[in-house]
Design a protein around this motif. Structure first.
Motif, PDB file in Angstrom:
ATOM      1  N   ALA A  11      64.695  54.798  77.870  1.00  0.00           N
ATOM      2  CA  ALA A  11      65.219  53.979  78.968  1.00  0.00           C
ATOM      3  C   ALA A  11      66.524  53.309  78.554  1.00  0.00           C
ATOM      4  CB  ALA A  11      64.189  52.930  79.367  1.00  0.00           C
ATOM      5  N   LEU A  12      66.585  52.834  77.316  1.00  0.00           N
ATOM      6  CA  LEU A  12      67.814  52.234  76.807  1.00  0.00           C
ATOM      7  C   LEU A  12      68.923  53.274  76.735  1.00  0.00           C
ATOM      8  CD1 LEU A  12      69.446  49.946  75.556  1.00  0.00           C
ATOM      9  CD2 LEU A  12      68.419  50.526  73.335  1.00  0.00           C
ATOM     10  N   ALA A  13      68.584  54.462  76.240  1.00  0.00           N
ATOM     11  CA  ALA A  13      69.577  55.534  76.141  1.00  0.00           C
ATOM     12  C   ALA A  13      70.108  55.912  77.516  1.00  0.00           C
ATOM     13  CB  ALA A  13      68.964  56.749  75.447  1.00  0.00           C
ATOM     14  N   ASP A  14      69.229  56.012  78.490  1.00  0.00           N
ATOM     15  CA  ASP A  14      69.658  56.386  79.839  1.00  0.00           C
ATOM     16  C   ASP A  14      70.581  55.331  80.444  1.00  0.00           C
ATOM     17  OD1 ASP A  14      68.219  58.715  79.675  1.00  0.00           O
ATOM     18  OD2 ASP A  14      66.465  57.936  80.750  1.00  0.00           O
ATOM     19  N   SER A  15      70.333  54.068  80.132  1.00  0.00           N
ATOM     20  CA  SER A  15      71.180  53.011  80.675  1.00  0.00           C
ATOM     21  C   SER A  15      72.566  53.010  80.024  1.00  0.00           C
ATOM     22  CB  SER A  15      70.511  51.648  80.475  1.00  0.00           C
ATOM     23  OG  SER A  15      70.406  51.320  79.102  1.00  0.00           O
ATOM     24  N   LEU A  16      72.667  53.603  78.833  1.00  0.00           N
ATOM     25  CA  LEU A  16      73.944  53.656  78.114  1.00  0.00           C
ATOM     26  C   LEU A  16      74.611  55.031  78.187  1.00  0.00           C
ATOM     27  CD1 LEU A  16      72.887  51.760  74.845  1.00  0.00           C
ATOM     28  CD2 LEU A  16      74.406  50.903  76.638  1.00  0.00           C
ATOM     29  N   GLY A  17      73.934  56.010  78.783  1.00  0.00           N
ATOM     30  CA  GLY A  17      74.443  57.382  78.777  1.00  0.00           C
ATOM     31  C   GLY A  17      74.434  57.953  77.377  1.00  0.00           C
ATOM     32  N   ALA A  18      73.393  57.625  76.607  1.00  0.00           N
ATOM     33  CA  ALA A  18      73.324  57.968  75.189  1.00  0.00           C
ATOM     34  C   ALA A  18      72.307  59.066  74.916  1.00  0.00           C
ATOM     35  CB  ALA A  18      72.957  56.715  74.386  1.00  0.00           C
ATOM     36  N   ALA A  19      72.389  59.619  73.700  1.00  0.00           N
ATOM     37  CA  ALA A  19      71.394  60.559  73.208  1.00  0.00           C
ATOM     38  C   ALA A  19      70.320  59.782  72.455  1.00  0.00           C
ATOM     39  CB  ALA A  19      72.039  61.587  72.285  1.00  0.00           C
ATOM     40  N   VAL A  20      69.152  60.402  72.299  1.00  0.00           N
ATOM     41  CA  VAL A  20      68.052  59.790  71.556  1.00  0.00           C
ATOM     42  C   VAL A  20      67.866  60.522  70.240  1.00  0.00           C
ATOM     43  CG1 VAL A  20      65.561  59.328  71.526  1.00  0.00           C
ATOM     44  CG2 VAL A  20      66.864  58.990  73.630  1.00  0.00           C
ATOM     45  N   GLY A  21      67.762  59.746  69.153  1.00  0.00           N
ATOM     46  CA  GLY A  21      67.523  60.310  67.836  1.00  0.00           C
ATOM     47  C   GLY A  21      66.312  59.651  67.202  1.00  0.00           C
ATOM     48  N   ALA A  22      66.033  60.059  65.962  1.00  0.00           N
ATOM     49  CA  ALA A  22      64.872  59.506  65.262  1.00  0.00           C
ATOM     50  C   ALA A  22      65.058  59.665  63.762  1.00  0.00           C
ATOM     51  CB  ALA A  22      63.594  60.205  65.705  1.00  0.00           C
ATOM     52  N   SER A  23      64.349  58.852  63.016  1.00  0.00           N
ATOM     53  CA  SER A  23      64.339  59.001  61.561  1.00  0.00           C
ATOM     54  C   SER A  23      63.318  60.060  61.175  1.00  0.00           C
ATOM     55  CB  SER A  23      63.981  57.669  60.902  1.00  0.00           C
ATOM     56  OG  SER A  23      62.620  57.339  61.163  1.00  0.00           O
ATOM     57  N   ARG A  24      63.409  60.488  59.925  1.00  0.00           N
ATOM     58  CA  ARG A  24      62.435  61.487  59.463  1.00  0.00           C
ATOM     59  C   ARG A  24      61.018  60.928  59.497  1.00  0.00           C
ATOM     60  NH1 ARG A  24      62.581  65.228  53.947  1.00  0.00           N
ATOM     61  NH2 ARG A  24      60.458  66.005  54.163  1.00  0.00           N
ATOM     62  N   ALA A  25      60.882  59.640  59.193  1.00  0.00           N
ATOM     63  CA  ALA A  25      59.552  59.031  59.208  1.00  0.00           C
ATOM     64  C   ALA A  25      58.924  59.136  60.586  1.00  0.00           C
ATOM     65  CB  ALA A  25      59.645  57.573  58.772  1.00  0.00           C
ATOM     66  N   ALA A  26      59.728  58.928  61.634  1.00  0.00           N
ATOM     67  CA  ALA A  26      59.202  59.016  63.002  1.00  0.00           C
ATOM     68  C   ALA A  26      58.840  60.448  63.355  1.00  0.00           C
ATOM     69  CB  ALA A  26      60.245  58.477  63.987  1.00  0.00           C
ATOM     70  N   VAL A  27      59.647  61.383  62.869  1.00  0.00           N
ATOM     71  CA  VAL A  27      59.362  62.803  63.127  1.00  0.00           C
ATOM     72  C   VAL A  27      58.110  63.236  62.378  1.00  0.00           C
ATOM     73  CG1 VAL A  27      60.212  65.151  62.780  1.00  0.00           C
ATOM     74  CG2 VAL A  27      61.759  63.386  63.643  1.00  0.00           C
ATOM     75  N   ASP A  28      58.012  62.861  61.098  1.00  0.00           N
ATOM     76  CA  ASP A  28      56.845  63.242  60.294  1.00  0.00           C
ATOM     77  C   ASP A  28      55.564  62.639  60.846  1.00  0.00           C
ATOM     78  OD1 ASP A  28      58.472  64.692  58.652  1.00  0.00           O
ATOM     79  OD2 ASP A  28      58.471  63.255  56.989  1.00  0.00           O
ATOM     80  N   ALA A  29      55.695  61.471  61.484  1.00  0.00           N
ATOM     81  CA  ALA A  29      54.517  60.832  62.072  1.00  0.00           C
ATOM     82  C   ALA A  29      54.125  61.474  63.402  1.00  0.00           C
ATOM     83  CB  ALA A  29      54.781  59.340  62.274  1.00  0.00           C
ATOM     84  N   GLY A  30      54.942  62.398  63.895  1.00  0.00           N
ATOM     85  CA  GLY A  30      54.631  63.096  65.135  1.00  0.00           C
ATOM     86  C   GLY A  30      55.032  62.338  66.386  1.00  0.00           C
ATOM     87  N   PHE A  31      55.874  61.309  66.232  1.00  0.00           N
ATOM     88  CA  PHE A  31      56.292  60.534  67.400  1.00  0.00           C
ATOM     89  C   PHE A  31      57.175  61.369  68.325  1.00  0.00           C
ATOM     90  CE2 PHE A  31      56.177  56.271  64.848  1.00  0.00           C
ATOM     91  CZ  PHE A  31      54.808  56.400  64.733  1.00  0.00           C
ATOM     92  N   VAL A  32      58.086  62.152  67.736  1.00  0.00           N
ATOM     93  CA  VAL A  32      59.056  62.941  68.499  1.00  0.00           C
ATOM     94  C   VAL A  32      59.252  64.286  67.817  1.00  0.00           C
ATOM     95  CG1 VAL A  32      60.322  60.983  69.473  1.00  0.00           C
ATOM     96  CG2 VAL A  32      60.938  61.834  67.214  1.00  0.00           C
ATOM     97  N   PRO A  33      59.796  65.297  68.525  1.00  0.00           N
ATOM     98  CA  PRO A  33      60.036  66.601  67.901  1.00  0.00           C
ATOM     99  C   PRO A  33      61.146  66.534  66.850  1.00  0.00           C
ATOM    100  CG  PRO A  33      60.899  66.556  70.145  1.00  0.00           C
ATOM    101  CD  PRO A  33      60.099  65.306  69.968  1.00  0.00           C
TER     102      PRO A  33
END
Length: 309
Positions: free
Chosen positions: A213-235
Motif C-alpha cells: 500500500a505504501l509502495a502504491d501510494s509512492l509509485g514504487a517497487a516492493v523489495g525484501a531482504s533475504r531473511a524475509a525471502v527465506d522466511a517465505g514472506f515473499v517470493p
C-alpha cells in the motif's frame, strides 16, 4: 576498438539495463554494436538502434533464441567474437549465465560486476560484498565483462544505428520447458526510482500488504531482504542484496530490515536511504540518510495517511 553489447529484453521491449551497459561501453570505445538475439524482436532492435553511441545493431531472430538460453547465446557470441575486443552484458541472470560460458570458450578471464571503467583494459569491481573495491587489469586479447547496471546512468536516445541481420541459428541440447513469473503493475525492481523493502521485522507475508500500500501510494517497487525471502514472506524475485538484485534507486525505504552485510551490498548505492526500525542499534542506521526508530506497524499506516492527505 570494437565492442559487443548483449541486449537485455523480453522479445517485445528493450530493458533499461542495456542502455546502462552502453554507457559503460562508451567509456571504453566508440565502435559499439548491440546484439539482439530473440524471436519476433523487431521492436527491440528498433529501440536499440536509437541508443546514443550505438553504431550497429545485430539481429538474430529465430525461435531458438526466444528463451534466451545461455547455451545458444554463448555459442552465437563465440561465432561473432573474432570481430570484437570487448564483450559486455548486464550482470543480470541472463548475463551471469551467458558470459562465463563465453569467457570459458574463449579461454579468457571474465571480469564480473564492473562498477567503473578506467581504460580499455582496467576496471573497478567490488569484492568482499562491496566492502572493498578492486582495480583489475586484463591482459587478455578479449575482455569479457558483466556490468553492474545500477552503477551507470542510461545512455540517451537519439542514435540512428545501422541494422544487420545474423542468419546463424544455433540449436543447443538444452530445451526451454516453462517459466513462472510474478506479474505486477508496479515498476520493475531493478529499474525503479523508489523502492520500499521489508525485512524479517515484518513478521509475516500478510503484513507485506502494508508495504504494498505504501509502495502504491509512492509509485514504487516492493523489495525484501533475504531473511524475509527465506522466511517465505515473499517470493525470491523480490530479494535485494548480494545474492538478489543490486539496486540504486533515488529513494530506498528499508522497513524492519536490520542491515546485514548481504543486504547492504545490494542497496547501499541508493541516492537517499530511509530506515524504519524499532531497534536503535540496527546497522541499517549507519548508512541511512534518514532514520526513524519506531514500531513499523504504527509508522507505516501513519506515513500512508500523510502521503494521501
Amino acid at each position: 576498438m570494437a565492442i559487443l553489447v548483449l541486449a537485455e529484453h523480453d522479445n517485445a521491449s528493450l530493458k533499461l539495463d542495456t542502455a546502462k551497459v552502453v554507457t559503460a561501453a562508451k567509456a571504453i570505445g566508440t565502435e559499439i554494436h548491440v546484439l539482439v538475439a530473440g524471436h519476433e524482436c523487431a521492436a527491440v532492435a528498433a529501440a536499440a538502434q536509437q541508443l546514443d553511441g550505438v553504431t550497429r545493431v545485430l539481429v538474430a531472430d529465430a525461435a531458438a533464441y526466444q528463451a534466451h538460453l545461455a547455451e545458444n547465446l554463448a555459442k552465437l557470441i563465440l561465432e561473432l567474437a573474432p570481430g570484437y575486443e570487448h564483450i559486455l552484458a548486464s550482470a543480470s541472470s541472463v548475463g551471469k549465465d551467458t558470459l562465463p560460458r563465453v569467457a570459458a570458450l574463449l579461454d579468457v578471464a571474465q571480469i564480473s560486476e564492473v562498477l567503473q571503467v578506467l581504460s580499455g583494459d582496467t576496471f573497478v569491481r567490488p569484492i568482499y560484498a562491496g566492502n572493498a573495491m578492486a582495480k583489475v587489469q586484463s591482459l587478455d586479447d578479449k575482455k569479457v565483462l558483466t556490468v553492474r547496471a545500477s552503477a551507470f546512468d542510461a545512455t540517451a536516445n537519439g542514435g540512428n544505428a545501422g541494422l544487420e541481420t545474423i542468419d546463424k541459428v544455433i540449436e543447443a541440447r538444452t530445451q526451454f520447458v516453462s517459466q513462472s513469473l510474478t506479474v505486477s503493475e508496479r515498476p520493475e525492481l531493478g529499474n525503479a526510482g523508489i523502492i520500499v523493502s521489508g525485512g524479517r521485522g515484518m513478521g509475516s507475508g500478510e503484513n507485506f500488504a502494508m508495504l504494498e500500500a505504501l509502495a502504491d501510494s509512492l509509485g514504487a517497487a516492493v523489495g525484501a531482504s533475504r531473511a524475509a525471502v527465506d522466511a517465505g514472506f515473499v517470493p525470491n524475485d523480490l530479494q535485494v542484496g548480494q545474492t538478489g538484485k543490486i539496486v540504486a534507486p533515488d529513494l530506498y525505504i528499508a522497513v524492519g530490515i536490520s542491515g546485514a552485510i548481504q543486504h547492504l551490498a545490494g542497496m547501499k548505492d541508493s541516492k537517499v536511504i530511509v530506515a524504519i526500525n524499532k531497534d536503535p542499534e540496527a546497522p541499517i542506521f549507519q548508512i541511512a540518510d534518514y532514520g526513524l526508530t519506531a514500531d513499523l506497524f504504527e509508522a507505516i499506516p501513519e506515513l500512508i495517511a500523510a502521503i494521501k492527505a
